[in-house]
Design a protein around this motif. Sequence first.
Motif, PDB file in Angstrom:
ATOM      1  N   GLY A  44       1.019  -1.225   0.000  1.00 18.23           N
ATOM      2  CA  GLY A  44       0.063   0.076   0.070  1.00 18.23           C
ATOM      3  C   GLY A  44       0.735   1.255   0.022  1.00 18.23           C
ATOM      4  O   GLY A  44       0.382   2.162   0.560  1.00 18.23           O
ATOM      5  N   TYR A  45       2.224   1.249  -0.623  1.00 18.40           N
ATOM      6  CA  TYR A  45       2.794   2.343  -0.601  1.00 18.40           C
ATOM      7  C   TYR A  45       2.085   3.618  -1.270  1.00 18.40           C
ATOM      8  O   TYR A  45       2.459   4.782  -0.935  1.00 18.40           O
ATOM      9  CB  TYR A  45       4.381   2.154  -1.236  1.00 18.40           C
ATOM     10  N   GLU A  46       1.533   3.493  -2.337  1.00 21.52           N
ATOM     11  CA  GLU A  46       1.187   4.583  -3.024  1.00 21.52           C
ATOM     12  C   GLU A  46      -0.258   5.080  -2.319  1.00 21.52           C
ATOM     13  O   GLU A  46      -0.367   6.177  -2.500  1.00 21.52           O
ATOM     14  CB  GLU A  46       0.567   4.226  -4.476  1.00 21.52           C
ATOM     15  N   ASP A  47      -0.764   4.317  -1.161  1.00 14.47           N
ATOM     16  CA  ASP A  47      -1.817   5.100  -0.356  1.00 14.47           C
ATOM     17  C   ASP A  47      -0.936   6.171   0.523  1.00 14.47           C
ATOM     18  O   ASP A  47      -1.556   7.174   0.595  1.00 14.47           O
ATOM     19  CB  ASP A  47      -2.002   4.080   0.431  1.00 14.47           C
ATOM     20  N   LEU A  48       0.279   6.113   0.814  1.00 16.37           N
ATOM     21  CA  LEU A  48       1.059   6.958   1.602  1.00 16.37           C
ATOM     22  C   LEU A  48       1.476   8.214   0.914  1.00 16.37           C
ATOM     23  O   LEU A  48       1.485   9.453   1.213  1.00 16.37           O
ATOM     24  CB  LEU A  48       2.433   6.331   2.162  1.00 16.37           C
ATOM     25  N   VAL A  49       1.885   7.877  -0.446  1.00 18.46           N
ATOM     26  CA  VAL A  49       2.413   9.050  -1.566  1.00 18.46           C
ATOM     27  C   VAL A  49       1.369   9.750  -1.828  1.00 18.46           C
ATOM     28  O   VAL A  49       1.346  10.973  -1.745  1.00 18.46           O
ATOM     29  CB  VAL A  49       2.807   8.259  -2.940  1.00 18.46           C
ATOM     30  N   LEU A  50      -0.010   9.329  -2.064  1.00 23.51           N
ATOM     31  CA  LEU A  50      -0.960  10.374  -2.182  1.00 23.51           C
ATOM     32  C   LEU A  50      -1.779  10.529  -0.931  1.00 23.51           C
ATOM     33  O   LEU A  50      -2.837  11.396  -1.219  1.00 23.51           O
ATOM     34  CB  LEU A  50      -2.038   9.512  -3.258  1.00 23.51           C
ATOM     35  N   GLN A  51      -1.524   9.887   0.160  1.00 22.20           N
ATOM     36  CA  GLN A  51      -2.128  10.251   1.143  1.00 22.20           C
ATOM     37  C   GLN A  51      -3.915  10.009   1.150  1.00 22.20           C
ATOM     38  O   GLN A  51      -4.736  10.639   1.717  1.00 22.20           O
ATOM     39  CB  GLN A  51      -2.039  11.722   1.503  1.00 22.20           C
ATOM     40  N   LYS A  52      -3.983   8.846   0.309  1.00 25.79           N
ATOM     41  CA  LYS A  52      -5.579   8.326   0.280  1.00 25.79           C
ATOM     42  C   LYS A  52      -5.254   6.871  -0.241  1.00 25.79           C
ATOM     43  O   LYS A  52      -4.532   6.672  -0.899  1.00 25.79           O
ATOM     44  CB  LYS A  52      -6.438   9.306  -0.680  1.00 25.79           C
ATOM     45  N   PRO A  53      -6.483   6.008   0.206  1.00 23.37           N
ATOM     46  CA  PRO A  53      -6.404   4.647  -0.248  1.00 23.37           C
ATOM     47  C   PRO A  53      -6.495   4.527  -1.668  1.00 23.37           C
ATOM     48  O   PRO A  53      -7.656   4.677  -2.191  1.00 23.37           O
ATOM     49  CB  PRO A  53      -7.343   4.018   0.700  1.00 23.37           C
ATOM     50  N   VAL A  54      -5.500   3.972  -2.422  1.00 23.52           N
ATOM     51  CA  VAL A  54      -5.647   3.660  -3.550  1.00 23.52           C
ATOM     52  C   VAL A  54      -5.231   2.374  -4.156  1.00 23.52           C
ATOM     53  O   VAL A  54      -5.384   1.845  -5.504  1.00 23.52           O
ATOM     54  CB  VAL A  54      -5.125   4.625  -4.643  1.00 23.52           C
ATOM     55  N   ALA A  55      -4.622   1.833  -3.285  1.00 23.17           N
ATOM     56  CA  ALA A  55      -4.001   0.166  -3.612  1.00 23.17           C
ATOM     57  C   ALA A  55      -4.842  -0.536  -4.010  1.00 23.17           C
ATOM     58  O   ALA A  55      -6.220  -0.652  -3.391  1.00 23.17           O
ATOM     59  CB  ALA A  55      -3.227  -0.324  -2.477  1.00 23.17           C
ATOM     60  N   LYS A  56      -4.825  -1.424  -4.987  1.00 16.90           N
ATOM     61  CA  LYS A  56      -5.868  -2.482  -5.310  1.00 16.90           C
ATOM     62  C   LYS A  56      -5.219  -3.981  -5.395  1.00 16.90           C
ATOM     63  O   LYS A  56      -4.059  -4.288  -5.254  1.00 16.90           O
ATOM     64  CB  LYS A  56      -5.963  -2.195  -7.018  1.00 16.90           C
ATOM     65  N   ILE A  57      -6.224  -4.853  -5.333  1.00 21.32           N
ATOM     66  CA  ILE A  57      -5.830  -6.305  -5.300  1.00 21.32           C
ATOM     67  C   ILE A  57      -6.746  -6.824  -6.468  1.00 21.32           C
ATOM     68  O   ILE A  57      -7.733  -6.286  -6.850  1.00 21.32           O
ATOM     69  CB  ILE A  57      -6.459  -6.919  -3.805  1.00 21.32           C
ATOM     70  N   MET A  58      -6.001  -7.758  -7.146  1.00 20.48           N
ATOM     71  CA  MET A  58      -6.706  -8.299  -8.360  1.00 20.48           C
ATOM     72  C   MET A  58      -7.342  -9.515  -8.008  1.00 20.48           C
ATOM     73  O   MET A  58      -6.895 -10.581  -7.139  1.00 20.48           O
ATOM     74  CB  MET A  58      -5.692  -8.588  -9.408  1.00 20.48           C
ATOM     75  N   LEU A  86      -9.051 -15.878 -18.984  1.00 18.71           N
ATOM     76  CA  LEU A  86      -9.075 -15.439 -17.466  1.00 18.71           C
ATOM     77  C   LEU A  86      -9.655 -14.125 -17.611  1.00 18.71           C
ATOM     78  O   LEU A  86      -9.524 -13.169 -18.605  1.00 18.71           O
ATOM     79  CB  LEU A  86      -7.676 -15.371 -17.078  1.00 18.71           C
ATOM     80  N   VAL A  87     -10.763 -13.822 -16.774  1.00 14.14           N
ATOM     81  CA  VAL A  87     -11.317 -12.390 -16.822  1.00 14.14           C
ATOM     82  C   VAL A  87     -10.716 -11.960 -15.057  1.00 14.14           C
ATOM     83  O   VAL A  87     -11.086 -12.774 -14.243  1.00 14.14           O
ATOM     84  CB  VAL A  87     -12.927 -12.454 -16.811  1.00 14.14           C
ATOM     85  N   HIS A  88     -10.316 -10.777 -15.348  1.00 14.80           N
ATOM     86  CA  HIS A  88      -9.949 -10.131 -14.175  1.00 14.80           C
ATOM     87  C   HIS A  88     -10.617  -8.547 -13.723  1.00 14.80           C
ATOM     88  O   HIS A  88     -11.359  -8.104 -14.637  1.00 14.80           O
ATOM     89  CB  HIS A  88      -8.491  -9.794 -14.284  1.00 14.80           C
ATOM     90  N   ARG A  89     -10.590  -8.440 -12.445  1.00 12.60           N
ATOM     91  CA  ARG A  89     -11.152  -7.080 -12.071  1.00 12.60           C
ATOM     92  C   ARG A  89     -10.134  -6.688 -10.739  1.00 12.60           C
ATOM     93  O   ARG A  89      -9.574  -7.369 -10.160  1.00 12.60           O
ATOM     94  CB  ARG A  89     -12.311  -7.288 -11.437  1.00 12.60           C
ATOM     95  N   TRP A  90     -10.325  -5.199 -10.806  1.00 14.27           N
ATOM     96  CA  TRP A  90      -9.228  -4.575  -9.837  1.00 14.27           C
ATOM     97  C   TRP A  90     -10.106  -4.088  -8.681  1.00 14.27           C
ATOM     98  O   TRP A  90     -11.304  -3.626  -8.830  1.00 14.27           O
ATOM     99  CB  TRP A  90      -8.644  -3.348 -10.342  1.00 14.27           C
ATOM    100  N   VAL A  91     -10.022  -4.591  -7.339  1.00 19.40           N
ATOM    101  CA  VAL A  91     -10.700  -4.357  -6.272  1.00 19.40           C
ATOM    102  C   VAL A  91     -10.112  -3.514  -5.208  1.00 19.40           C
ATOM    103  O   VAL A  91      -8.779  -3.700  -5.218  1.00 19.40           O
ATOM    104  CB  VAL A  91     -11.354  -5.497  -5.505  1.00 19.40           C
ATOM    105  N   ASP A  92     -10.515  -2.795  -4.662  1.00 13.55           N
ATOM    106  CA  ASP A  92      -9.863  -1.861  -3.646  1.00 13.55           C
ATOM    107  C   ASP A  92      -9.520  -2.770  -2.495  1.00 13.55           C
ATOM    108  O   ASP A  92     -10.285  -3.586  -2.023  1.00 13.55           O
ATOM    109  CB  ASP A  92     -10.940  -0.676  -3.111  1.00 13.55           C
ATOM    110  N   LEU A  93      -8.176  -2.411  -2.196  1.00 13.18           N
ATOM    111  CA  LEU A  93      -7.432  -3.162  -1.070  1.00 13.18           C
ATOM    112  C   LEU A  93      -7.961  -2.855   0.317  1.00 13.18           C
ATOM    113  O   LEU A  93      -8.188  -3.516   1.248  1.00 13.18           O
ATOM    114  CB  LEU A  93      -5.970  -3.015  -1.053  1.00 13.18           C
ATOM    115  N   ASN A  94      -8.325  -1.417   0.378  1.00 17.98           N
ATOM    116  CA  ASN A  94      -9.061  -0.786   1.694  1.00 17.98           C
ATOM    117  C   ASN A  94      -8.190  -1.175   2.878  1.00 17.98           C
ATOM    118  O   ASN A  94      -8.833  -1.161   4.077  1.00 17.98           O
ATOM    119  CB  ASN A  94     -10.491  -1.523   1.819  1.00 17.98           C
TER     120      ASN A  94
END
Length: 398
Positions: free
Chosen positions: A329-343, A353-361
């Motif tokens: 979640g490093y980019e959460d810290l860079v942007l100071q808001k939650p942006v990290a994703k889990i696939m 394969l079909v994929h989607r990006w989901v908020d790591l929260n």
Amino acid sequence: MINRRRLLLGGALVSTLGVYSHQRGIRYPWLSFEHSALAATVLSSDQLDLDLRDAIAVDSQTIRATAPEPSILIGRLEGSASVKVLNLANNAILKIDASASADIEEEVDGTARIVHIKRASQGTALKWSLPVTDGFEFAVMGDTGGGPELAWTLKRAHELGAQFLLHLGDFNYNQGEYDSGIEQFNNAKLPCYVAIGNHEFHDGGLIYDKFLSQIGPMNQVFELAGTRFINIDTAVDFLPAYSGHRGALFNSLMKAEPFNGEQIIFTHRPLQDPKPHDDHEIHGLGEVDWLVRQSHKLGVSTFLCGHVHHSAELEYQGLRQITVGEGLGYEDLVLQKPVAKIMMASVEPHKKLVHRWVDLNMPWSEHQNPIHLRQLKSGNLQRQLEWFMQLQKNMKTA
């Protein structure tokens, strides 16, 4: 003077070493030969001998499944015995194939099973299977470290209903994280299949023995719901690219019957860094081209990787490369808001394969890895560094 006999002997030794190196392979950095074949596929104790498939023996009473549907063949049993099998899905069903009667009981403990073998003849086979022939969804993440960030990733993947987690390596950044990461994988609420990262391979020296003895092989293949998953080692570079266990795995797949379903490679380092002007990718001589050729020959369509602490998709020489590396979640810290994703990815027989990006929260309280401080400092992100340090201070005093 060097006599002719010694000269011939020296030449023979050099030639033998060259052939040996050519076949076995050399790894670098931390120059070394490729490791010996994994020897932990047999569990042996005073009471029984077990031959394992898609599993390793962690100790004389513990087995870790390295694929969703492992099997055990009883070679010898004296009296009765019990073994613990780790890393099994909650919906895995044990089937017993015995030529004679067998008395075997299974006790479920989360993703672990305790198998009590009271009576069984030699050759009795135990196999776990999953009722997912129509397809399933799984989670993908890399670069979590082995602390609270990994714990949150495992929790989030389970909440999202993943059948299992593909971890793309680097769960060991700091002292103690190797052990804590292994413990978390073993106690997770869903199975975890792990690609070895560079931080598990070397850290001031070679440290991959712990991976082999506690996690599993660095190169492996398993199939589920008409889909083939190929775990490939890219932790450090190979010379030559086609050597070692990785080359042997590709060769065996080439010689096997053609596979008609979806095929997915999961590994640590990318073929190409998705960040412009960065080079966090495979650097071995001819290695990327060789991996691409092998992938095309097999019919692989998707290349899952981590290493870059970022999430991105790109097309590379006909392969769909998906980088999933926001486990810290490093980019959460860079942007100071939650942006990290889990696939999250889903597979069905005879479908891509079909994929989607989901908020790591991931909560701020879980952003604790010391590597954050080093990265923020090296990136000259003073404002974010001060904010993160204050955040940690507030959590300690709360």
